[in-house]
Design a protein around this motif. Sequence first.
Motif, PDB file in Angstrom:
ATOM      1  N   THR A  26       0.836  -1.190   0.000  1.00 31.60           N
ATOM      2  CA  THR A  26       0.000   0.000   0.000  1.00 31.60           C
ATOM      3  C   THR A  26       0.872   1.242   0.000  1.00 31.60           C
ATOM      4  OG1 THR A  26      -0.248  -0.172   2.393  1.00 31.60           O
ATOM      5  CG2 THR A  26      -1.988  -1.133   1.041  1.00 31.60           C
ATOM      6  N   GLY A  27       1.298   1.706   1.124  1.00 28.37           N
ATOM      7  CA  GLY A  27       2.132   2.897   1.162  1.00 28.37           C
ATOM      8  C   GLY A  27       1.594   3.904   2.150  1.00 28.37           C
ATOM      9  N   THR A  28       2.115   5.087   2.064  1.00 31.15           N
ATOM     10  CA  THR A  28       1.758   6.152   2.982  1.00 31.15           C
ATOM     11  C   THR A  28       1.225   7.331   2.173  1.00 31.15           C
ATOM     12  OG1 THR A  28       3.527   5.446   4.443  1.00 31.15           O
ATOM     13  CG2 THR A  28       2.664   7.640   4.812  1.00 31.15           C
ATOM     14  N   ALA A  29       0.240   7.986   2.695  1.00 32.92           N
ATOM     15  CA  ALA A  29      -0.338   9.144   2.003  1.00 32.92           C
ATOM     16  C   ALA A  29       0.721  10.230   1.782  1.00 32.92           C
ATOM     17  CB  ALA A  29      -1.499   9.700   2.823  1.00 32.92           C
ATOM     18  N   SER A  30       0.588  10.932   0.681  1.00 31.73           N
ATOM     19  CA  SER A  30       1.520  11.999   0.329  1.00 31.73           C
ATOM     20  C   SER A  30       1.609  13.050   1.426  1.00 31.73           C
ATOM     21  CB  SER A  30       1.054  12.650  -0.972  1.00 31.73           C
ATOM     22  OG  SER A  30       1.888  13.724  -1.319  1.00 31.73           O
ATOM     23  N   GLY A  31       2.820  13.474   1.734  1.00 31.45           N
ATOM     24  CA  GLY A  31       3.030  14.556   2.691  1.00 31.45           C
ATOM     25  C   GLY A  31       3.167  14.140   4.136  1.00 31.45           C
ATOM     26  N   VAL A  32       3.019  12.850   4.451  1.00 31.21           N
ATOM     27  CA  VAL A  32       3.090  12.407   5.848  1.00 31.21           C
ATOM     28  C   VAL A  32       4.444  12.745   6.464  1.00 31.21           C
ATOM     29  CG1 VAL A  32       3.128  10.361   7.328  1.00 31.21           C
ATOM     30  CG2 VAL A  32       1.335  10.641   5.626  1.00 31.21           C
ATOM     31  N   GLY A  33       5.512  12.550   5.708  1.00 28.87           N
ATOM     32  CA  GLY A  33       6.852  12.843   6.229  1.00 28.87           C
ATOM     33  C   GLY A  33       7.060  14.319   6.546  1.00 28.87           C
ATOM     34  N   MET A  34       6.313  15.193   5.890  1.00 29.17           N
ATOM     35  CA  MET A  34       6.459  16.629   6.131  1.00 29.17           C
ATOM     36  C   MET A  34       5.875  17.034   7.475  1.00 29.17           C
ATOM     37  SD  MET A  34       8.221  17.764   3.658  1.00 29.17           S
ATOM     38  CE  MET A  34       9.028  16.195   3.486  1.00 29.17           C
ATOM     39  N   ALA A  35       5.016  16.181   8.065  1.00 24.63           N
ATOM     40  CA  ALA A  35       4.423  16.489   9.369  1.00 24.63           C
ATOM     41  C   ALA A  35       5.359  16.098  10.517  1.00 24.63           C
ATOM     42  CB  ALA A  35       3.091  15.770   9.522  1.00 24.63           C
ATOM     43  N   MET A  36       6.447  15.373  10.186  1.00 28.18           N
ATOM     44  CA  MET A  36       7.398  14.958  11.218  1.00 28.18           C
ATOM     45  C   MET A  36       8.286  16.134  11.602  1.00 28.18           C
ATOM     46  SD  MET A  36       8.387  11.224   9.690  1.00 28.18           S
ATOM     47  CE  MET A  36       8.910  10.502  11.230  1.00 28.18           C
ATOM     48  N   LYS A  37       8.855  16.079  12.777  1.00 28.00           N
ATOM     49  CA  LYS A  37       9.760  17.131  13.243  1.00 28.00           C
ATOM     50  C   LYS A  37      11.110  16.508  13.529  1.00 28.00           C
ATOM     51  CE  LYS A  37       6.226  20.041  15.384  1.00 28.00           C
ATOM     52  NZ  LYS A  37       5.413  20.338  14.407  1.00 28.00           N
ATOM     53  N   PRO A  38      12.159  16.753  12.741  1.00 26.48           N
ATOM     54  CA  PRO A  38      12.147  17.544  11.499  1.00 26.48           C
ATOM     55  C   PRO A  38      11.482  16.763  10.362  1.00 26.48           C
ATOM     56  CG  PRO A  38      14.312  16.572  11.807  1.00 26.48           C
ATOM     57  CD  PRO A  38      13.492  16.210  13.024  1.00 26.48           C
ATOM     58  N   PRO A  39      11.028  17.467   9.322  1.00 29.72           N
ATOM     59  CA  PRO A  39      10.406  16.796   8.184  1.00 29.72           C
ATOM     60  C   PRO A  39      11.362  15.771   7.558  1.00 29.72           C
ATOM     61  CG  PRO A  39      10.052  19.148   8.058  1.00 29.72           C
ATOM     62  CD  PRO A  39      11.037  18.913   9.173  1.00 29.72           C
ATOM     63  N   ARG A  40      10.814  14.631   7.114  1.00 31.24           N
ATOM     64  CA  ARG A  40      11.648  13.586   6.510  1.00 31.24           C
ATOM     65  C   ARG A  40      10.946  13.010   5.289  1.00 31.24           C
ATOM     66  NH1 ARG A  40      12.841   9.583  11.397  1.00 31.24           N
ATOM     67  NH2 ARG A  40      11.917   8.273   9.829  1.00 31.24           N
ATOM     68  N   SER A  41      11.736  12.584   4.346  1.00 34.61           N
ATOM     69  CA  SER A  41      11.212  11.846   3.196  1.00 34.61           C
ATOM     70  C   SER A  41      12.309  10.908   2.712  1.00 34.61           C
ATOM     71  CB  SER A  41      10.775  12.792   2.073  1.00 34.61           C
ATOM     72  OG  SER A  41      11.872  13.549   1.618  1.00 34.61           O
ATOM     73  N   LEU A  42      11.925   9.899   1.936  1.00 31.11           N
ATOM     74  CA  LEU A  42      12.909   8.977   1.396  1.00 31.11           C
ATOM     75  C   LEU A  42      13.750   9.681   0.348  1.00 31.11           C
ATOM     76  CD1 LEU A  42      10.669   5.814   0.959  1.00 31.11           C
ATOM     77  CD2 LEU A  42      12.437   6.183   2.687  1.00 31.11           C
ATOM     78  N   THR A  43      15.038   9.383   0.337  1.00 28.31           N
ATOM     79  CA  THR A  43      15.933   9.962  -0.648  1.00 28.31           C
ATOM     80  C   THR A  43      16.769   8.867  -1.291  1.00 28.31           C
ATOM     81  OG1 THR A  43      17.618  10.395   1.037  1.00 28.31           O
ATOM     82  CG2 THR A  43      16.098  12.182   0.548  1.00 28.31           C
ATOM     83  N   SER A  44      17.389   9.172  -2.387  1.00 30.85           N
ATOM     84  CA  SER A  44      18.215   8.218  -3.117  1.00 30.85           C
ATOM     85  C   SER A  44      19.250   7.583  -2.184  1.00 30.85           C
ATOM     86  CB  SER A  44      18.917   8.929  -4.275  1.00 30.85           C
ATOM     87  OG  SER A  44      19.686   8.020  -5.014  1.00 30.85           O
ATOM     88  N   GLY A  45      19.330   6.267  -2.213  1.00 30.99           N
ATOM     89  CA  GLY A  45      20.274   5.541  -1.372  1.00 30.99           C
ATOM     90  C   GLY A  45      19.657   4.979  -0.099  1.00 30.99           C
ATOM     91  N   ASP A  46      18.471   5.466   0.304  1.00 29.71           N
ATOM     92  CA  ASP A  46      17.791   4.903   1.474  1.00 29.71           C
ATOM     93  C   ASP A  46      17.439   3.446   1.194  1.00 29.71           C
ATOM     94  OD1 ASP A  46      17.899   7.302   2.835  1.00 29.71           O
ATOM     95  OD2 ASP A  46      15.794   7.811   2.536  1.00 29.71           O
ATOM     96  N   VAL A  47      17.522   2.613   2.223  1.00 27.76           N
ATOM     97  CA  VAL A  47      17.218   1.192   2.088  1.00 27.76           C
ATOM     98  C   VAL A  47      15.992   0.868   2.942  1.00 27.76           C
ATOM     99  CG1 VAL A  47      18.066  -1.156   2.439  1.00 27.76           C
ATOM    100  CG2 VAL A  47      19.642   0.633   1.675  1.00 27.76           C
TER     101      VAL A  47
END
Length: 63
Positions: A26-47
């Motif tokens: 399934t996955g996670t709704a768009s923007g969920v990582g932006m609500a974290m403190k500090p904001p986080r999102s997956l980036t190239s190289g993440d496993v």
Amino acid sequence: MLSDVSNTISHLSMGMTLEPRGIITTGTASGVGMAMKPPRSLTSGDVITAQFKGIGELTYTVS
């Protein structure tokens, strides 16, 4: 969750045949990582690794 597991399976099975041992991701709704403190999102190289009891692991490296 926006939809529970049984509804997701029901909806998918209306348009395709679900095979034994198939995996539904399934996955996670768009923007969920932006609500974290500090904001986080997956980036190239993440496993990402998912473990399945009695089956093994599935590992994915973000490109």
